[in-house]
Design an enzyme around this catalytic site. Structure first.
Site, PDB file in Angstrom:
ATOM      1  N   ARG A  14      47.933  48.419  45.032  1.00 42.56           N
ATOM      2  CA  ARG A  14      47.508  47.177  45.670  1.00 42.56           C
ATOM      3  C   ARG A  14      46.298  46.601  44.949  1.00 42.56           C
ATOM      4  O   ARG A  14      45.354  47.310  44.630  1.00 42.56           O
ATOM      5  CB  ARG A  14      47.168  47.388  47.153  1.00 42.56           C
ATOM      6  N   CYS A  45      53.497  36.931  54.949  1.00 46.55           N
ATOM      7  CA  CYS A  45      52.560  37.972  54.534  1.00 46.55           C
ATOM      8  C   CYS A  45      51.824  38.579  55.732  1.00 46.55           C
ATOM      9  O   CYS A  45      51.160  37.853  56.484  1.00 46.55           O
ATOM     10  CB  CYS A  45      51.554  37.384  53.548  1.00 46.55           C
ATOM     11  N   TRP A  78      52.906  31.681  44.547  1.00 48.93           N
ATOM     12  CA  TRP A  78      53.155  30.877  45.745  1.00 48.93           C
ATOM     13  C   TRP A  78      53.120  29.392  45.402  1.00 48.93           C
ATOM     14  O   TRP A  78      52.268  28.960  44.654  1.00 48.93           O
ATOM     15  CB  TRP A  78      52.110  31.154  46.812  1.00 48.93           C
ATOM     16  N   PHE A 149      47.867  35.867  42.440  1.00 45.64           N
ATOM     17  CA  PHE A 149      47.359  34.815  43.327  1.00 45.64           C
ATOM     18  C   PHE A 149      47.795  35.148  44.747  1.00 45.64           C
ATOM     19  O   PHE A 149      48.907  34.859  45.157  1.00 45.64           O
ATOM     20  CB  PHE A 149      47.901  33.456  42.883  1.00 45.64           C
ATOM     21  N   THR A 150      46.880  35.772  45.487  1.00 49.05           N
ATOM     22  CA  THR A 150      47.231  36.321  46.790  1.00 49.05           C
ATOM     23  C   THR A 150      46.788  35.429  47.941  1.00 49.05           C
ATOM     24  O   THR A 150      45.882  34.599  47.813  1.00 49.05           O
ATOM     25  CB  THR A 150      46.592  37.715  46.964  1.00 49.05           C
ATOM     26  N   GLU A 166      40.011  38.173  51.152  1.00 48.24           N
ATOM     27  CA  GLU A 166      40.244  39.504  51.724  1.00 48.24           C
ATOM     28  C   GLU A 166      40.464  39.356  53.225  1.00 48.24           C
ATOM     29  O   GLU A 166      39.545  38.956  53.960  1.00 48.24           O
ATOM     30  CB  GLU A 166      39.053  40.415  51.435  1.00 48.24           C
ATOM     31  N   SER A 167      41.652  39.673  53.691  1.00 47.72           N
ATOM     32  CA  SER A 167      42.014  39.412  55.088  1.00 47.72           C
ATOM     33  C   SER A 167      41.113  40.146  56.072  1.00 47.72           C
ATOM     34  O   SER A 167      40.713  39.578  57.095  1.00 47.72           O
ATOM     35  CB  SER A 167      43.475  39.795  55.326  1.00 47.72           C
TER      36      SER A 167
END
Length: 363
Positions: A14, A45, A78, A149-150, A166-167
């Site tokens: 990850r 996601c 995305w 690209f997250t 960062e979630s």
């Protein structure tokens, strides 16, 4: 594409987040303001889903706008739809930022092409920059950026840069209360990390993240049988652990409230303590995807949640059917289409399974 996910040993790796600033009254640049910050998310996601749920729970849907990327992740990352419409923040204040699937849409998935362009169904557009790719946000923030690209992305409209991607950090930021003053009558003041429960929440999140949230990915993206078998076994060993926690919790509540007090029990039936916390939010986004996707697509098929884990299944349905912040941000169509159409090394024909039916069972 798979080489982005698995290392030479066949194990999933990850990516670490690159942008880690925090919105705070004491920050020299990123101070809380009404309408200044914008979320870019994927409804498929689980990491982005956390931020949407927290945003809704805190009543921030009118404070922080949302753009939803297309469910199909191609070789360029995305993408977004383009539009000439001039829409204000009000158009983005739905809990999920897009029209959600209100019914079982599995019968239709085969007819939906990867380049489908249904505005506010497949994707929304970028009202801040007019970009058609999430990658453009990253390059605008850092021209030398060279990783994936997250999502999620928390964007600052004032400085035109990414604040945080960062979630876990974003949901703590939303929960901290820094935006509550701008929410007006929508403000809930709900605290997902009460001080008395924070040590327990952090401990729970720690092993759930590594073994379940990330565990399904480590099983699904494994490129050797040895790695896969080790990781999938670990996922179910830890689901067993969650099941035991919830079974014990239900038994205690039943003893306190009575066997016939199911509605009252469900009001206190959560993973940590007897109130909704961040631990529930973070676990939910994996469990809601488990039967529709992870069982078949990631080969996590020892059993399903609905058939093998009665207390996790009850906990899941309680959150979905009794809390709008969970239901309104869950889009099964995006979830199913994204995984089965985007991971071509796993599912090279791109056929999306119709089941399970229904997406989630009634409570």
């Amino acid at each position: 594409m798979s080489k982005q996910w698995a290392g030479k040993d066949g194990a999933f790796k990850r990516q670490q987040s690159s942008f880690k600033e925090i919105v705070s009254p004491s920050h020299p640049v990123y101070k809380p303001e009404m309408g200044r910050y914008w979320l870019y998310v994927s409804l498929a996601c689980p990491w982005a889903h956390r931020t949407l749920i927290t945003r809704a729970i805190k009543g921030l849907t009118n404070v922080i706008g949302v753009t939803v990327v297309h469910w199909h992740l191609d070789e360029k990352g995305w993408r977004l739809l383009t539009s000439n419409e001039s829409l204000g923040v009000k158009a983005y204040t739905l809990a999920g930022g897009i029209s959600t699937s209100k019914e079982d849409r599995s019968y239709a998935v085969g007819a939906i092409p990867n380049n489908s362009a249904r505005l506010f169904v497949d994707s929304t557009f970028d009202p801040n920059n007019g970009f058609d790719r999430l990658s453009q946000l990253y390059y605008k923030s850092d021209p030398e950026y060279n990783a994936r690209f997250t999502v999620p992305v928390l964007w600052d409209k004032k400085t035109n840069t990414i604040v945080n991607n960062e979630s876990a950090s974003i949901i703590r930021m939303f929960n901290s209360g820094v935006f509550d003053e701008f929410a007006g009558s929508d403000a809930t003041g709900y605290d997902l990390t009460p001080k008395s429960l924070t040590p327990q929440i952090d401990e729970f999140n720690g092993w759930v993240y590594d073994n379940i949230n990330n565990g399904v990915y480590k099983a699904g993206f494994a490129e050797s049988a040895e790695v896969y078998e080790k990781e999938v076994t670990n996922v179910f060993e830890n689901l067993d652990k969650v099941e035991k926690i919830l079974a014990d919790k239900y038994a205690k509540l039943e003893a306190d409230l009575g066997k016939d007090a199911r509605d009252k029990i469900l009001q206190r039936f959560f993973t940590v303590g007897e109130q909704l916390t961040e631990a529930d939010v973070r676990l939910y986004t994996t469990i809601i995807r488990f039967d529709p996707v992870y069982v078949q697509h990631f080969k996590c098929n020892f059993t399903t949640i609905r058939d093998g884990y009665p207390y996790i299944h009850l906990w899941l349905r309680n959150l979905y059917w009794n809390f709008d912040s969970f239901k309104e941000t869950t889009n099964f169509e995006h979830i199913k289409l994204h995984y089965t159409r985007s991971h071509t090394r796993i599912n090279f024909l791109g056929i999306t399974p119709l089941g399970p039916k229904p997406d989630i069972r009634p409570l």
